[in-house]
Design a protein around this motif. Sequence first.
Motif, PDB file in Angstrom:
ATOM      1  N   VAL A   1       0.776  -1.206  -0.111  1.00 45.77           N
ATOM      2  CA  VAL A   1       0.142  -0.286  -0.289  1.00 45.77           C
ATOM      3  C   VAL A   1       1.046   1.402  -0.045  1.00 45.77           C
ATOM      4  O   VAL A   1       0.930   2.213  -0.362  1.00 45.77           O
ATOM      5  N   GLU A   2       2.068   0.761   0.751  1.00 44.08           N
ATOM      6  CA  GLU A   2       3.137   2.388   0.820  1.00 44.08           C
ATOM      7  C   GLU A   2       3.499   2.254  -0.439  1.00 44.08           C
ATOM      8  O   GLU A   2       3.646   3.751  -0.937  1.00 44.08           O
ATOM      9  N   ILE A   3       4.040   1.338  -1.281  1.00 34.85           N
ATOM     10  CA  ILE A   3       4.780   1.903  -2.867  1.00 34.85           C
ATOM     11  C   ILE A   3       3.663   2.245  -3.257  1.00 34.85           C
ATOM     12  O   ILE A   3       3.944   3.568  -4.198  1.00 34.85           O
ATOM     13  N   LYS A   4       2.459   1.933  -3.361  1.00 35.71           N
ATOM     14  CA  LYS A   4       1.232   2.648  -4.345  1.00 35.71           C
ATOM     15  C   LYS A   4       0.750   3.324  -3.831  1.00 35.71           C
ATOM     16  O   LYS A   4       0.567   4.508  -5.170  1.00 35.71           O
ATOM     17  N   ALA A   5       0.821   3.896  -2.824  1.00 36.77           N
ATOM     18  CA  ALA A   5       0.508   5.410  -2.457  1.00 36.77           C
ATOM     19  C   ALA A   5       1.827   6.486  -3.084  1.00 36.77           C
ATOM     20  O   ALA A   5       1.192   7.144  -3.845  1.00 36.77           O
ATOM     21  N   GLY A   6       3.073   6.253  -2.918  1.00 45.79           N
ATOM     22  CA  GLY A   6       3.565   6.432  -3.367  1.00 45.79           C
ATOM     23  C   GLY A   6       3.784   6.261  -4.563  1.00 45.79           C
ATOM     24  O   GLY A   6       4.201   8.256  -5.067  1.00 45.79           O
ATOM     25  N   ILE A   7       3.360   6.205  -5.691  1.00 44.65           N
ATOM     26  CA  ILE A   7       3.139   5.937  -7.205  1.00 44.65           C
ATOM     27  C   ILE A   7       1.700   7.577  -7.056  1.00 44.65           C
ATOM     28  O   ILE A   7       2.245   8.136  -7.418  1.00 44.65           O
ATOM     29  N   VAL A   8       0.519   6.917  -6.581  1.00 43.53           N
ATOM     30  CA  VAL A   8      -0.213   7.293  -6.395  1.00 43.53           C
ATOM     31  C   VAL A   8       0.068   8.956  -6.367  1.00 43.53           C
ATOM     32  O   VAL A   8      -0.635   9.961  -6.973  1.00 43.53           O
ATOM     33  N   ALA A   9       0.595   9.362  -5.325  1.00 38.92           N
ATOM     34  CA  ALA A   9       0.906  11.007  -4.740  1.00 38.92           C
ATOM     35  C   ALA A   9       2.217  11.151  -5.848  1.00 38.92           C
ATOM     36  O   ALA A   9       1.344  12.929  -6.068  1.00 38.92           O
ATOM     37  N   GLN A  10       2.331  10.892  -6.603  1.00 42.03           N
ATOM     38  CA  GLN A  10       3.566  11.377  -7.382  1.00 42.03           C
ATOM     39  C   GLN A  10       1.897  11.951  -9.188  1.00 42.03           C
ATOM     40  O   GLN A  10       2.300  12.031  -9.998  1.00 42.03           O
ATOM     41  N   ASP A  11       1.715  10.559  -9.207  1.00 43.33           N
ATOM     42  CA  ASP A  11       0.748  10.592 -10.505  1.00 43.33           C
ATOM     43  C   ASP A  11      -0.202  10.223  -9.991  1.00 43.33           C
ATOM     44  O   ASP A  11      -1.223   8.831 -10.715  1.00 43.33           O
ATOM     45  N   GLU A  12      -1.748  10.842  -9.762  1.00 43.35           N
ATOM     46  CA  GLU A  12      -2.906  10.675  -9.139  1.00 43.35           C
ATOM     47  C   GLU A  12      -3.646   9.751 -11.327  1.00 43.35           C
ATOM     48  O   GLU A  12      -3.853   8.952 -10.508  1.00 43.35           O
ATOM     49  N   LYS A  13      -3.484  10.230 -11.775  1.00 40.56           N
ATOM     50  CA  LYS A  13      -4.943  10.267 -13.118  1.00 40.56           C
ATOM     51  C   LYS A  13      -3.933   9.428 -13.702  1.00 40.56           C
ATOM     52  O   LYS A  13      -4.036  10.234 -15.388  1.00 40.56           O
ATOM     53  N   GLU A  14      -2.821   9.276 -13.665  1.00 38.76           N
ATOM     54  CA  GLU A  14      -2.077   7.738 -14.848  1.00 38.76           C
ATOM     55  C   GLU A  14      -1.507   9.061 -16.086  1.00 38.76           C
ATOM     56  O   GLU A  14      -1.676   8.653 -17.110  1.00 38.76           O
ATOM     57  N   GLN A  15      -0.880   9.593 -15.764  1.00 40.49           N
ATOM     58  CA  GLN A  15       0.174  10.760 -16.775  1.00 40.49           C
ATOM     59  C   GLN A  15       1.317  10.015 -17.163  1.00 40.49           C
ATOM     60  O   GLN A  15       1.905  10.482 -18.320  1.00 40.49           O
ATOM     61  N   GLY A  16       1.472   8.819 -16.103  1.00 34.76           N
ATOM     62  CA  GLY A  16       2.997   8.788 -16.697  1.00 34.76           C
ATOM     63  C   GLY A  16       3.942   6.823 -15.268  1.00 34.76           C
ATOM     64  O   GLY A  16       2.613   6.518 -15.687  1.00 34.76           O
ATOM     65  N   LYS A  17       4.385   8.402 -14.147  1.00 34.51           N
ATOM     66  CA  LYS A  17       4.419   6.546 -13.307  1.00 34.51           C
ATOM     67  C   LYS A  17       3.592   5.759 -12.994  1.00 34.51           C
ATOM     68  O   LYS A  17       4.319   4.266 -12.949  1.00 34.51           O
ATOM     69  N   ARG A  18       2.211   6.265 -12.780  1.00 36.10           N
ATOM     70  CA  ARG A  18       0.998   5.124 -12.267  1.00 36.10           C
ATOM     71  C   ARG A  18       0.999   3.990 -12.901  1.00 36.10           C
ATOM     72  O   ARG A  18       0.220   3.166 -12.573  1.00 36.10           O
ATOM     73  N   ALA A  19       1.291   4.667 -14.742  1.00 38.61           N
ATOM     74  CA  ALA A  19       1.208   3.372 -15.132  1.00 38.61           C
ATOM     75  C   ALA A  19       2.131   2.153 -15.070  1.00 38.61           C
ATOM     76  O   ALA A  19       1.772   1.084 -15.643  1.00 38.61           O
ATOM     77  N   LEU A  20       2.898   2.751 -14.377  1.00 35.69           N
ATOM     78  CA  LEU A  20       3.569   1.251 -14.040  1.00 35.69           C
ATOM     79  C   LEU A  20       3.273  -0.256 -12.417  1.00 35.69           C
ATOM     80  O   LEU A  20       3.671  -1.317 -12.659  1.00 35.69           O
ATOM     81  N   LEU A  21       2.098   0.441 -12.459  1.00 38.14           N
ATOM     82  CA  LEU A  21       1.446  -0.036 -11.458  1.00 38.14           C
ATOM     83  C   LEU A  21       0.808  -1.322 -12.125  1.00 38.14           C
ATOM     84  O   LEU A  21       0.184  -2.106 -12.240  1.00 38.14           O
ATOM     85  N   ASN A  22       1.043  -1.023 -13.477  1.00 36.40           N
ATOM     86  CA  ASN A  22      -0.038  -2.115 -15.010  1.00 36.40           C
ATOM     87  C   ASN A  22       1.245  -3.282 -14.963  1.00 36.40           C
ATOM     88  O   ASN A  22       1.109  -3.651 -15.831  1.00 36.40           O
TER      89      ASN A  22
END
Length: 334
Positions: free
Chosen positions: A200-221
């Motif tokens: 959850v911490e890892i995910k929260a850290g990524i979402v904090a940087q890129d809420e709307k998946e403009q970049g880094k959040r896509a790594l969660l895929n």
Amino acid sequence: MNEVEVALPSGITYPVIIGNGALDRLPSVIPKASNRAAIVTQSKIGITVEPEIENKVFEIDDGEGAKSLTTIGELCSAFASWGLTRSDVVIGVGGGVVTDVAGFAAATYHRGIPVIHIATTLLAQIDAAVGGKTGVNLPEGKNLVGSFWQPTAVICDIDALDTLPERELRSGMGELAKYHFLTGDPLIEMELKDRISRAVEIKAGIVAQDEKEQGKRALLNYGHTLGHAIENIGNYEIKHGEAVAIGLVYAAELAYNLERIDHERVLEHRQVIESYGLPSALPVSMSDEDLLFAMTRDKKAVEGFTFVLDGPNGLEIVKDIEEILVRETLKKVR
Ligand code: GLY
């Protein structure tokens, strides 16, 4: 009890409460203005929640089939008949199907009302309930209609996992497996509660940087391009985490074929998947043609075949991968 804060770029923050008996914290996270709570769940979940305000249970069907626009329409009509207002709250109690549907209904009903997720599956606790992704499927593909709608709070009661069917729990491990490669943390050595909190911490850290998946959040895929294709072609009979597990092994093999990682790193992927008792090979009935077609319809596939791939700088989004390589690599997961 562990508590992870999700802090969004907009300044909004919310807690993810993780631990045994976390459900008891529900009354403390109900918005002060809410007079009523619409509890969205499925009959199989069997978890009773007590928000300590007037409430009504709205059941949706089981399975990915329930993630449809029809369900959203029915749910919103039922909310309206009951007189749910914009200041009230929706509480989703269940796994990813429930949190996606309850979240999307909350996002659209009266143009948006607060939602709290009570995640009862491992998959929902480490992924679906956290980060505000909501949505439903279309016959053409998974999660093709939806919105970002952040919850007011997320509750992950570890006790809920005790009643989970073994296959469901194992499927959650498929999603957990991806976190092994997002940061390199030694997740395998941790207790389950700490492993969930770290994910959850890892995910929260990524979402904090890129809420709307403009970049880094896509790594969660990571592992999801092939994973979603497998789920779609298999009519969702293959569980999400099982499909992601195969997708992770495939992504590692593709990265190897592109000379981004070495053979040892591919083996590391295979070992993590194996340690969780997850599959690493495609169902024999799935043809290359169907898989390739489904992968081009993936939401991330804006420029040809697009994958999240491991490499010398960690995970990256790699676009425009040649079809021949994508096709050839399927042999490695046959
Ligand atoms: N499941 C991936 C994400 O929330 O971005």
